[in-house]
Write a protein that holds these residues in place. Sequence first.
Motif, PDB file in Angstrom:
ATOM      1  N   HIS A  94       0.702  -1.066   0.024  1.00  0.00           N
ATOM      2  CA  HIS A  94       0.023  -0.121  -0.029  1.00  0.00           C
ATOM      3  C   HIS A  94       0.825   1.178   0.019  1.00  0.00           C
ATOM      4  O   HIS A  94       0.118   2.374  -0.046  1.00  0.00           O
ATOM      5  N   TYR A  95       2.212   1.063  -0.037  1.00  0.00           N
ATOM      6  CA  TYR A  95       2.937   2.306   0.007  1.00  0.00           C
ATOM      7  C   TYR A  95       4.057   2.302  -0.993  1.00  0.00           C
ATOM      8  O   TYR A  95       4.073   3.049  -2.016  1.00  0.00           O
ATOM      9  N   GLU A  96       5.208   1.556  -0.495  1.00  0.00           N
ATOM     10  CA  GLU A  96       6.015   1.341  -1.693  1.00  0.00           C
ATOM     11  C   GLU A  96       5.915   1.239  -3.186  1.00  0.00           C
ATOM     12  O   GLU A  96       6.388   1.786  -4.012  1.00  0.00           O
ATOM     13  N   ARG A  97       5.191  -0.055  -3.255  1.00  0.00           N
ATOM     14  CA  ARG A  97       4.730  -0.522  -4.776  1.00  0.00           C
ATOM     15  C   ARG A  97       4.058   0.381  -5.276  1.00  0.00           C
ATOM     16  O   ARG A  97       4.252   0.684  -6.462  1.00  0.00           O
ATOM     17  N   PRO A  98       2.743   1.152  -4.823  1.00  0.00           N
ATOM     18  CA  PRO A  98       2.139   2.006  -5.444  1.00  0.00           C
ATOM     19  C   PRO A  98       3.104   3.379  -5.976  1.00  0.00           C
ATOM     20  O   PRO A  98       2.812   3.810  -6.915  1.00  0.00           O
ATOM     21  N   ALA A  99       3.809   3.683  -4.988  1.00  0.00           N
ATOM     22  CA  ALA A  99       4.422   4.684  -5.166  1.00  0.00           C
ATOM     23  C   ALA A  99       5.457   4.670  -6.329  1.00  0.00           C
ATOM     24  O   ALA A  99       5.582   5.549  -7.324  1.00  0.00           O
ATOM     25  N   MET A 100       6.050   3.575  -6.581  1.00  0.00           N
ATOM     26  CA  MET A 100       7.229   3.248  -7.308  1.00  0.00           C
ATOM     27  C   MET A 100       6.410   3.102  -8.881  1.00  0.00           C
ATOM     28  O   MET A 100       6.937   3.820  -9.994  1.00  0.00           O
ATOM     29  N   LEU A 101       5.238   2.571  -9.077  1.00  0.00           N
ATOM     30  CA  LEU A 101       4.519   2.527 -10.258  1.00  0.00           C
ATOM     31  C   LEU A 101       3.927   3.840 -10.763  1.00  0.00           C
ATOM     32  O   LEU A 101       4.123   4.139 -11.863  1.00  0.00           O
ATOM     33  N   ASP A 102       3.620   4.619  -9.546  1.00  0.00           N
ATOM     34  CA  ASP A 102       3.257   6.170  -9.956  1.00  0.00           C
ATOM     35  C   ASP A 102       4.310   7.033 -10.632  1.00  0.00           C
ATOM     36  O   ASP A 102       4.324   7.481 -11.347  1.00  0.00           O
ATOM     37  N   LEU A 103       5.604   6.576 -10.056  1.00  0.00           N
ATOM     38  CA  LEU A 103       6.700   7.367 -10.539  1.00  0.00           C
ATOM     39  C   LEU A 103       7.139   6.750 -11.909  1.00  0.00           C
ATOM     40  O   LEU A 103       7.683   7.361 -12.635  1.00  0.00           O
ATOM     41  N   ALA A 104       6.980   5.580 -12.032  1.00  0.00           N
ATOM     42  CA  ALA A 104       7.389   4.929 -13.339  1.00  0.00           C
ATOM     43  C   ALA A 104       6.593   5.566 -14.528  1.00  0.00           C
ATOM     44  O   ALA A 104       7.004   5.510 -15.515  1.00  0.00           O
ATOM     45  N   GLY A 105       5.211   5.614 -14.146  1.00  0.00           N
ATOM     46  CA  GLY A 105       4.219   6.248 -15.271  1.00  0.00           C
ATOM     47  C   GLY A 105       4.028   5.185 -16.200  1.00  0.00           C
ATOM     48  O   GLY A 105       3.882   4.126 -16.039  1.00  0.00           O
ATOM     49  N   ASP A 106       3.920   5.707 -17.585  1.00  0.00           N
ATOM     50  CA  ASP A 106       3.621   4.909 -18.733  1.00  0.00           C
ATOM     51  C   ASP A 106       4.813   4.219 -19.079  1.00  0.00           C
ATOM     52  O   ASP A 106       5.724   4.779 -19.544  1.00  0.00           O
ATOM     53  N   VAL A 107       4.820   2.941 -18.809  1.00  0.00           N
ATOM     54  CA  VAL A 107       5.953   2.028 -19.314  1.00  0.00           C
ATOM     55  C   VAL A 107       5.522   1.056 -20.338  1.00  0.00           C
ATOM     56  O   VAL A 107       6.424   0.251 -20.650  1.00  0.00           O
ATOM     57  N   ALA A 108       4.443   1.392 -21.114  1.00  0.00           N
ATOM     58  CA  ALA A 108       4.191   0.573 -22.147  1.00  0.00           C
ATOM     59  C   ALA A 108       5.182   0.630 -23.382  1.00  0.00           C
ATOM     60  O   ALA A 108       5.572   1.682 -23.650  1.00  0.00           O
ATOM     61  N   GLY A 109       5.769  -0.775 -23.769  1.00  0.00           N
ATOM     62  CA  GLY A 109       6.534  -0.782 -24.897  1.00  0.00           C
ATOM     63  C   GLY A 109       7.977  -0.497 -24.251  1.00  0.00           C
ATOM     64  O   GLY A 109       9.105  -0.604 -25.060  1.00  0.00           O
ATOM     65  N   ARG A 110       8.350  -0.107 -22.910  1.00  0.00           N
ATOM     66  CA  ARG A 110       9.581   0.085 -22.554  1.00  0.00           C
ATOM     67  C   ARG A 110      10.282  -1.494 -21.944  1.00  0.00           C
ATOM     68  O   ARG A 110       9.487  -2.071 -21.503  1.00  0.00           O
TER      69      ARG A 110
END
Length: 243
Positions: free
Chosen positions: A36-52
């Motif tokens: 509920h904290y680290e993983r959602p924050a990391m995904l939010d910072l990663a943003g759109d990763v489609a195709g990366r």
Amino acid sequence: MRISAGPDTPDGERTDYDDFAAAYSAENESSVFNAHYERPAMLDLAGDVAGRRVLDVGCGTGPLSLALRERGASVAGFDRSAAMVDLARRRLGDGADLRVADLAAPLPYADDSFDDAVASLVLHYLEDWAGPLAELRRVLRPGGRLLVSTNHPAAYPIVYPEADYFAVTRYSEDHTFDGRPVVLTFWHRPLHAMSGAFADAGFRTLRIAEPPPALDTPAARLPPGLPPSGRFMCFLFWVLEAR
């Protein structure tokens, strides 16, 4: 906790995480600090990763790798613990590019292989950052991103008021994973030492974040007495660019 070499490394030793991989995985699935904290924050910072092309550094049992893949990324991951990697393969399927490898040694990837690398709660286990960061810079393309989460350095003198904030210091703490007690050992680094290590390795800091917990965090499991912002000092997040 000492992070020792994995069973598939040259010296054939097991890692400490091999001994409690299943308990760690169970805790990681639902804990406030991970799910509920680290993983959602990391995904939010990663943003759109489609195709990366994304490298999950210290992938553990693979929850972040799976989340990134579900968002369209082409994901590879590695961990020192063979038991962790085995659980990650069960999660992501046999075709996933998951390997037993050591961040403190040359990584089994070619130069410029990835657009992004994510290192979730990994670096604070390491005394030396120079070699690992040099390897991550090598496998990232120029302009690629390194996303890092670490123990917040300002929390260390709060928890240990007699400690020297400015010294790189080894310390251990008792934790419980799925009811199993475990001693973890970390390395505290002051903020300037972190930023200096990133700069020396060829990274430019794009963003430093201290996010609030995710909106779906169970209120009863949050630290008591939080301010209206909902923020609490726990982890520090970095978004870095490979120069």
